[in-house]
Design a protein around this motif. Sequence first.
Motif, PDB file in Angstrom:
ATOM      1  N   UNK A 103       0.827  -1.207   0.000  1.00  0.00           N
ATOM      2  CA  UNK A 103       0.000   0.000   0.000  1.00  0.00           C
ATOM      3  C   UNK A 103       0.862   1.258   0.000  1.00  0.00           C
ATOM      4  N   UNK A 104       1.891   1.288   0.806  1.00  0.00           N
ATOM      5  CA  UNK A 104       2.750   2.472   0.884  1.00  0.00           C
ATOM      6  C   UNK A 104       3.508   2.677  -0.421  1.00  0.00           C
ATOM      7  N   UNK A 105       4.092   1.620  -0.937  1.00  0.00           N
ATOM      8  CA  UNK A 105       4.847   1.743  -2.190  1.00  0.00           C
ATOM      9  C   UNK A 105       3.911   2.080  -3.343  1.00  0.00           C
ATOM     10  N   UNK A 106       2.731   1.443  -3.386  1.00  0.00           N
ATOM     11  CA  UNK A 106       1.758   1.748  -4.448  1.00  0.00           C
ATOM     12  C   UNK A 106       1.260   3.177  -4.366  1.00  0.00           C
ATOM     13  N   UNK A 107       1.000   3.656  -3.163  1.00  0.00           N
ATOM     14  CA  UNK A 107       0.554   5.049  -3.015  1.00  0.00           C
ATOM     15  C   UNK A 107       1.645   6.021  -3.444  1.00  0.00           C
TER      16      UNK A 107
ATOM     17  N   UNK B 142      -0.195  -1.645  -6.201  1.00  0.00           N
ATOM     18  CA  UNK B 142       0.707  -1.913  -5.079  1.00  0.00           C
ATOM     19  C   UNK B 142       0.078  -2.854  -4.063  1.00  0.00           C
ATOM     20  N   UNK B 143      -1.206  -2.657  -3.732  1.00  0.00           N
ATOM     21  CA  UNK B 143      -1.899  -3.560  -2.809  1.00  0.00           C
ATOM     22  C   UNK B 143      -1.962  -4.979  -3.370  1.00  0.00           C
ATOM     23  N   UNK B 144      -2.269  -5.091  -4.648  1.00  0.00           N
ATOM     24  CA  UNK B 144      -2.347  -6.414  -5.273  1.00  0.00           C
ATOM     25  C   UNK B 144      -0.994  -7.119  -5.214  1.00  0.00           C
ATOM     26  N   UNK B 145       0.066  -6.399  -5.566  1.00  0.00           N
ATOM     27  CA  UNK B 145       1.396  -7.010  -5.511  1.00  0.00           C
ATOM     28  C   UNK B 145       1.796  -7.347  -4.076  1.00  0.00           C
TER      29      UNK B 145
END
Length: 106
Positions: free
Chosen positions: A64-68, A84-87
Amino acid sequence: MSNDEPAREPVKEDARIDALEARLAAAQQREEERNRPQASGADANYRSGNRVLADLLGGLLGGAVIGYAIGFFTDTNPWGLLVGLFLGIVVAFRNVIRAANRRPGE
């Protein structure tokens, strides 16, 4: 009574005191054995459960942090967060499956 004789005779060793000391020593030994930390299966299972929980939370929060961050800097915020959440979920479940397939002795 003369001056070189003691007022009282010294107390002789009593068999009851010796038996009491032996029982106390045995009880202390049993107590030390009972309180000695032992690595049991419950401890290993507890550590394994904590590891799975950490893998799941770390994967979700990290993804979540990296995707955001990627979505924020590329101006594709909802999609970056979702990817990012999916990964993160994929990585977390992969780690959980790898830990479940590992043998206890490894």
